[in-house]
Scaffold this motif. Structure first.
Motif, PDB file in Angstrom:
ATOM      1  N   TRP A   1       3.634 -13.494  -6.068  1.00  0.00           N
ATOM      2  CA  TRP A   1       3.103 -12.181  -5.649  1.00  0.00           C
ATOM      3  C   TRP A   1       4.093 -11.509  -4.710  1.00  0.00           C
ATOM      4  CZ3 TRP A   1      -2.137  -9.991  -5.760  1.00  0.00           C
ATOM      5  CH2 TRP A   1      -3.011 -10.688  -6.620  1.00  0.00           C
TER       6      TRP A   1
ATOM      7  N   ALA B   1       0.215  -2.151   7.905  1.00  0.00           N
ATOM      8  CA  ALA B   1      -0.702  -3.155   8.436  1.00  0.00           C
ATOM      9  C   ALA B   1      -0.082  -4.537   8.269  1.00  0.00           C
ATOM     10  CB  ALA B   1      -2.040  -3.056   7.716  1.00  0.00           C
TER      11      ALA B   1
ATOM     12  N   GLN C   1      -0.337  -7.234  10.053  1.00  0.00           N
ATOM     13  CA  GLN C   1      -1.214  -8.393  10.249  1.00  0.00           C
ATOM     14  C   GLN C   1      -1.952  -8.735   8.966  1.00  0.00           C
ATOM     15  OE1 GLN C   1      -3.375  -8.456  14.214  1.00  0.00           O
ATOM     16  NE2 GLN C   1      -2.880  -6.296  14.024  1.00  0.00           N
ATOM     17  N   VAL C   2      -2.503  -7.711   8.320  1.00  0.00           N
ATOM     18  CA  VAL C   2      -3.265  -8.002   7.109  1.00  0.00           C
ATOM     19  C   VAL C   2      -2.324  -8.372   5.965  1.00  0.00           C
ATOM     20  CG1 VAL C   2      -3.559  -5.759   5.946  1.00  0.00           C
ATOM     21  CG2 VAL C   2      -5.420  -7.378   5.960  1.00  0.00           C
TER      22      VAL C   2
ATOM     23  N   GLY D   1      -1.949 -12.001   6.560  1.00  0.00           N
ATOM     24  CA  GLY D   1      -3.238 -12.671   6.354  1.00  0.00           C
ATOM     25  C   GLY D   1      -3.602 -12.742   4.876  1.00  0.00           C
ATOM     26  N   VAL D   2      -3.398 -11.646   4.174  1.00  0.00           N
ATOM     27  CA  VAL D   2      -3.671 -11.621   2.733  1.00  0.00           C
ATOM     28  C   VAL D   2      -2.759 -12.611   2.013  1.00  0.00           C
ATOM     29  CG1 VAL D   2      -3.374 -10.202   0.652  1.00  0.00           C
ATOM     30  CG2 VAL D   2      -4.643  -9.303   2.595  1.00  0.00           C
TER      31      VAL D   2
ATOM     32  N   GLY E   1      -4.197 -15.947   2.295  1.00  0.00           N
ATOM     33  CA  GLY E   1      -5.326 -16.108   1.364  1.00  0.00           C
ATOM     34  C   GLY E   1      -4.857 -16.342  -0.057  1.00  0.00           C
ATOM     35  N   LEU E   2      -3.835 -15.602  -0.462  1.00  0.00           N
ATOM     36  CA  LEU E   2      -3.262 -15.801  -1.801  1.00  0.00           C
ATOM     37  C   LEU E   2      -2.681 -17.200  -1.936  1.00  0.00           C
ATOM     38  CD1 LEU E   2      -1.401 -12.374  -2.201  1.00  0.00           C
ATOM     39  CD2 LEU E   2      -3.375 -13.122  -3.547  1.00  0.00           C
TER      40      LEU E   2
ATOM     41  N   GLU F   1      -4.919 -20.052  -2.538  1.00  0.00           N
ATOM     42  CA  GLU F   1      -5.394 -20.095  -3.921  1.00  0.00           C
ATOM     43  C   GLU F   1      -4.306 -20.558  -4.895  1.00  0.00           C
ATOM     44  OE1 GLU F   1      -8.473 -19.641  -5.008  1.00  0.00           O
ATOM     45  OE2 GLU F   1      -9.173 -19.388  -2.952  1.00  0.00           O
TER      46      GLU F   1
ATOM     47  N   ASP G   1      -2.057 -18.510  10.491  1.00  0.00           N
ATOM     48  CA  ASP G   1      -2.593 -18.427   9.121  1.00  0.00           C
ATOM     49  C   ASP G   1      -1.644 -19.044   8.098  1.00  0.00           C
ATOM     50  OD1 ASP G   1      -4.536 -17.024  10.431  1.00  0.00           O
ATOM     51  OD2 ASP G   1      -3.958 -15.064   9.682  1.00  0.00           O
TER      52      ASP G   1
ATOM     53  N   GLY H   1     -10.449 -12.512  14.112  1.00  0.00           N
ATOM     54  CA  GLY H   1      -9.833 -11.410  13.376  1.00  0.00           C
ATOM     55  C   GLY H   1      -8.917 -11.883  12.256  1.00  0.00           C
ATOM     56  N   HIS H   2      -8.867 -13.186  12.019  1.00  0.00           N
ATOM     57  CA  HIS H   2      -7.956 -13.706  10.991  1.00  0.00           C
ATOM     58  C   HIS H   2      -8.640 -14.000   9.662  1.00  0.00           C
ATOM     59  CE1 HIS H   2      -4.220 -14.731  13.457  1.00  0.00           C
ATOM     60  NE2 HIS H   2      -5.044 -14.137  14.295  1.00  0.00           N
TER      61      HIS H   2
ATOM     62  N   PRO I   1      -8.772 -10.937   6.597  1.00  0.00           N
ATOM     63  CA  PRO I   1      -7.546 -10.745   5.809  1.00  0.00           C
ATOM     64  C   PRO I   1      -7.316 -11.882   4.802  1.00  0.00           C
ATOM     65  CG  PRO I   1      -7.119 -10.232   8.116  1.00  0.00           C
ATOM     66  CD  PRO I   1      -8.507 -10.817   8.052  1.00  0.00           C
ATOM     67  N   ILE I   2      -7.584 -13.117   5.217  1.00  0.00           N
ATOM     68  CA  ILE I   2      -7.416 -14.255   4.301  1.00  0.00           C
ATOM     69  C   ILE I   2      -8.401 -14.121   3.133  1.00  0.00           C
ATOM     70  CG2 ILE I   2      -7.662 -16.767   4.097  1.00  0.00           C
ATOM     71  CD1 ILE I   2      -6.749 -16.936   7.064  1.00  0.00           C
TER      72      ILE I   2
ATOM     73  N   VAL J   1      -9.593 -11.411   1.925  1.00  0.00           N
ATOM     74  CA  VAL J   1      -9.096 -10.363   1.026  1.00  0.00           C
ATOM     75  C   VAL J   1      -8.075 -10.958   0.057  1.00  0.00           C
ATOM     76  CG1 VAL J   1      -7.699  -8.247   0.910  1.00  0.00           C
ATOM     77  CG2 VAL J   1      -9.558  -8.420   2.581  1.00  0.00           C
ATOM     78  N   GLY J   2      -7.176 -11.796   0.587  1.00  0.00           N
ATOM     79  CA  GLY J   2      -6.174 -12.432  -0.281  1.00  0.00           C
ATOM     80  C   GLY J   2      -6.823 -13.308  -1.346  1.00  0.00           C
ATOM     81  N   MET J   3      -7.837 -14.063  -0.945  1.00  0.00           N
ATOM     82  CA  MET J   3      -8.523 -14.934  -1.913  1.00  0.00           C
ATOM     83  C   MET J   3      -9.257 -14.109  -2.970  1.00  0.00           C
ATOM     84  SD  MET J   3     -10.095 -17.932   0.469  1.00  0.00           S
ATOM     85  CE  MET J   3      -9.059 -19.212   1.199  1.00  0.00           C
TER      86      MET J   3
ATOM     87  N   LYS K   1      -8.578 -11.089  -3.888  1.00  0.00           N
ATOM     88  CA  LYS K   1      -7.556 -10.421  -4.705  1.00  0.00           C
ATOM     89  C   LYS K   1      -7.035 -11.389  -5.778  1.00  0.00           C
ATOM     90  CE  LYS K   1      -4.577  -6.953  -5.150  1.00  0.00           C
ATOM     91  NZ  LYS K   1      -5.009  -5.698  -5.735  1.00  0.00           N
TER      92      LYS K   1
ATOM     93  N   SER L   1      -7.298  -6.259  13.318  1.00  0.00           N
ATOM     94  CA  SER L   1      -6.970  -6.829  12.009  1.00  0.00           C
ATOM     95  C   SER L   1      -8.183  -6.849  11.083  1.00  0.00           C
ATOM     96  CB  SER L   1      -6.396  -8.238  12.168  1.00  0.00           C
ATOM     97  OG  SER L   1      -7.230  -9.016  12.994  1.00  0.00           O
TER      98      SER L   1
ATOM     99  N   GLU M   1      -8.070  -3.517   9.475  1.00  0.00           N
ATOM    100  CA  GLU M   1      -6.980  -3.500   8.484  1.00  0.00           C
ATOM    101  C   GLU M   1      -7.479  -4.143   7.195  1.00  0.00           C
ATOM    102  OE1 GLU M   1      -3.276  -5.296   9.667  1.00  0.00           O
ATOM    103  OE2 GLU M   1      -3.119  -4.136  11.514  1.00  0.00           O
ATOM    104  N   ALA M   2      -8.177  -5.265   7.347  1.00  0.00           N
ATOM    105  CA  ALA M   2      -8.689  -5.974   6.166  1.00  0.00           C
ATOM    106  C   ALA M   2      -9.782  -5.166   5.482  1.00  0.00           C
ATOM    107  CB  ALA M   2      -9.205  -7.358   6.567  1.00  0.00           C
TER     108      ALA M   2
ATOM    109  N   ALA N   1      -8.014  -2.776   3.394  1.00  0.00           N
ATOM    110  CA  ALA N   1      -7.369  -3.431   2.248  1.00  0.00           C
ATOM    111  C   ALA N   1      -8.409  -3.830   1.205  1.00  0.00           C
ATOM    112  CB  ALA N   1      -6.576  -4.652   2.714  1.00  0.00           C
TER     113      ALA N   1
END
Lengths: 321, 293
Positions: free
Chosen positions: A32, A59, A61-62, A65-66, A69-70, A73, A97, B132-133, B136-137, B139-141, B143, B167, B170-171, B174
């Motif tokens: 990604w 952004a 931070q996000v 963070g995103v 999360g990716l 997975e 994170d 705040g963490h 965002p995580i 959102v990634g999952m 997505k 944050s 922000e999430a 997103a």
């Protein structure tokens, strides 16, 4: 579209990143690209893989963070942005994170050092110090635009996170012939052989160090140049070997705070291994907010430009055992 | 996108059964808070006890015997300081033994710490604790699930105080921008921070409007009313819809123990034997009062 690269020409690291990711995206269906509004390098990737491209806007931070999360997975996210912001605004996300669960997030960006004339808001000068302090993080700083592709490629197979630092990336000199060196994360590159002194450097100052070495050779000094593009893990064996083979004479030049970057990493090796040095000089950014000017002007002003490098090497070469 | 039910849950629990489970969870929490020598975040644990039972014993499609099943729903405890409440809810669902938690909580090399660690306890979905963490995580999952066309949901539980962190917003942007209808935030709206009551220092109201303004589907829930929680979980928009949902759960910090409820002294603490007995008596009384109603 493939592009041929020629040694000694100027080329854009950004273009290399874009093309490499677009290629790797085929090979790795879980790759990604995530960016906080710095997606100009990623146009090709975005067009080829729109469902694996995410621009979160401004952004950082996000963005990180995103990416975490990716990665949880099973994906391999590459976060691309400007390093002063990624390395500081998102520092806690990177540490907590990404590094804490040791996720394979790749952080790559530009504006490492006093480059781009943006002023101190836009210079990443503490980033390597911050990143080297993080558990599980691998830290690199790349000067050669083509090397960026190789490092990205190697990073795909790494378990944990990696930080890849570039200068501005619009136009960089191709330093190495393809295949000239065995490039491996964690191993320094002996770019020039020499016996009187070793100059260690990374990133933006590699090209300048080659010039310094040419000038010193013209004065009959034998200068070794080590492109220590991996700061963590540091190639301690190479540091030790260079001490033995160049008379314990070291100069470190870097576009980063003089304390906390490569010079400090090398000094740690020297102390920890009990290496006796004859001379050691570190050239880099002093503890100041640097102000404006182009790259070369700023390097000269703060004492790590071309002439300062030559002078430091001469002093170290002249040092008595 | 259809979803298969995981695990050997059999028939889903009734509201009455879930209420019993929530009582059991609170009892176990108090027991741990009375036996463990260090501080437990008991106030914020008690405010999410019903929510966690509704999730782990009703809403989440999970299988404790196969924690890596790709089809499972994901749950992230963004308010990581309520970890022990999550551990107990998970133990009651069969992820591990409650005794393991009691015997090792907070001790050297334990998998059960004050804040959850994915490396030490793989049954949790993410390492959290810094506020705040989590979103965002999540959102990634979410997505990632979308990209793979997987029909599961990603749930994320936040404290309302936590949503002071930028944050989170922000999430929120997103999640909306990526049209993640498979993303569900749950806010524990207990109206208390660690050292102050909600609104006294930081104004969150108009709170539902804030989420609505960020484009989220907002659902107000009575966070200690199991029937209402079940209803909210039953009526979530389909995961392939295009707006994330936030369940704003009105709750009481310290819920169930009279001397802890809405009491700033009980953000975190430990109970001595005498206080433990007093707390258990209060919990019993509050349950008896509920049954009378």
């Amino acid at each position: 579209m493939p592009v041929t690269f020629t040694f000694g020409e100027w080329f854009s690291a950004r273009t290399v990143i874009g093309q490499t990711l677009a290629d790797l995206g085929e090979e790795y269906p879980n790759l990604w690209a995530v960016t906080p509004d710095i997606g100009m390098t990623l146009v090709e990737f975005r067009e080829k893989f729109p469902d694996r491209f995410l621009d979160v806007g401004l952004a950082e931070q996000v963005a990180v963070g995103v990416a975490a999360g990716l990665a949880y997975e099973g994906n391999i996210p590459v976060v691309s942005g400007m390093l002063p912001f990624l390395s500081m605004r998102a520092l806690e996300q990177i540490r907590t994170d990404v590094c804490y669960p040791n996720l394979p997030v790749k952080i790559i960006g530009t504006h490492g050092g006093l480059v781009g004339n943006g002023g101190s808001t836009h210079y990443a000068v503490e980033d390597l110090s911050l990143m080297c302090s993080l558990t599980n993080m691998t830290v690199t700083s790349i000067g050669d635009p083509l090397m960026v592709g190789e490092i990205l490629r190697q990073s795909m197979k790494m378990q944990g996170p990696i930080y890849i630092r570039l200068a501005v990336g619009k136009s960089d000199m191709v330093l190495y012939e393809p295949g000239q060196h065995d490039i491996q994360i964690g191993k320094g590159i002996v770019a020039r052989e020499g016996t009187d002194v070793t100059i260690f450097t990374h990133g933006t100052t590699v090209a300048q160090t080659f010039e310094a070495a040419d000038a010193l050779e013209a004065k009959s000094h034998s200068v070794r140049v080590v492109d220590m593009f991996t700061l963590k893990p540091i190639d301690a064996d190479l540091v030790e070997r260079c001490a033995k083979e160049t008379g314990g004479r070291f100069v470190v030049v870097e576009d980063h705070l003089a304390y906390g970057g490569l010079a400090s990493r090398i000094a740690d090796v020297v102390v920890d291994r009990g290496i006796n040095l004859t001379g050691f000089e570190r050239l880099g950014i002093p503890q100041v907010f640097a102000g404006f000017g182009d790259d070369e002007e700023l390097r000269n002003k703060y004492g790590y430009g071309l002439s300062a490098t030559i002078e430091a090497a001469e002093r170290v070469i002249a040092a008595k055992k | 996108m259809g979803q298969t039910t995981l695990g050997s849950q059999g028939q889903r629990h009734s509201v009455a059964e879930l209420e019993d489970l929530a009582f059991e969870l609170r009892s176990k929490l108090l027991y741990l808070c009375g036996t463990y020598e260090g501080a437990v975040h008991i106030g914020g644990d008690l405010s999410v006890a019903d929510i966690l039972i509704a999730l782990y014993h009703y809403g989440l499609n999970i299988d404790p015997s196969n924690i890596a099943n790709p089809a499972r729903d994901r749950f992230i405890l963004s308010k990581g300081h309520a970890a022990v409440c999550m551990y107990i809810a998970m133990a009651m669902r069969g992820f591990f033994e409650f005794d393991e938690i009691v015997e090792t909580y907070g001790q050297l090399d334990s998998a059960f710490g004050m804040h959850p660690c994915k490396v030490q306890l793989p049954g949790v979905e993410a390492s959290t604790g810094s506020l705040g963490h989590g979103l965002p995580i999540a959102v990634g999952m979410a997505k990632s699930a979308r990209q793979r066309n997987e029909p599961h949901r990603v749930f994320c539980l936040l404290g309302d105080g936590e949503t002071g962190e930028g944050s989170v917003w922000e999430a929120a942007m997103a999640g909306r921008s990526s049209e993640l209808g498979n993303l569900v935030a749950i806010v524990d709206r207990n109206r208390q921070l660690m050292t102050s009551f909600g609104e006294d220092r930081i104004v969150l109201e108009p709170y539902p409007d804030k989420w609505a303004a960020f484009g989220w589907n907002v659902v107000m829930v009575e966070g200690h009313d199991m029937a209402d929680l079940v209803k909210a979980l039953d009526n979530l928009p389909a995961p392939d819809s295009n707006r994330p949902t936030v369940l704003i759960c009105e709750t009481i910090k310290g819920k169930g123990v009279d001397f802890m409820e809405r009491n700033l002294a009980w953000h975190a603490g430990s109970l001595g034997q005498a206080d433990l007995e007093r707390a258990m008596a209060s919990l019993e009384a509050s349950r008896a009062g509920k049954e009378k109603n």
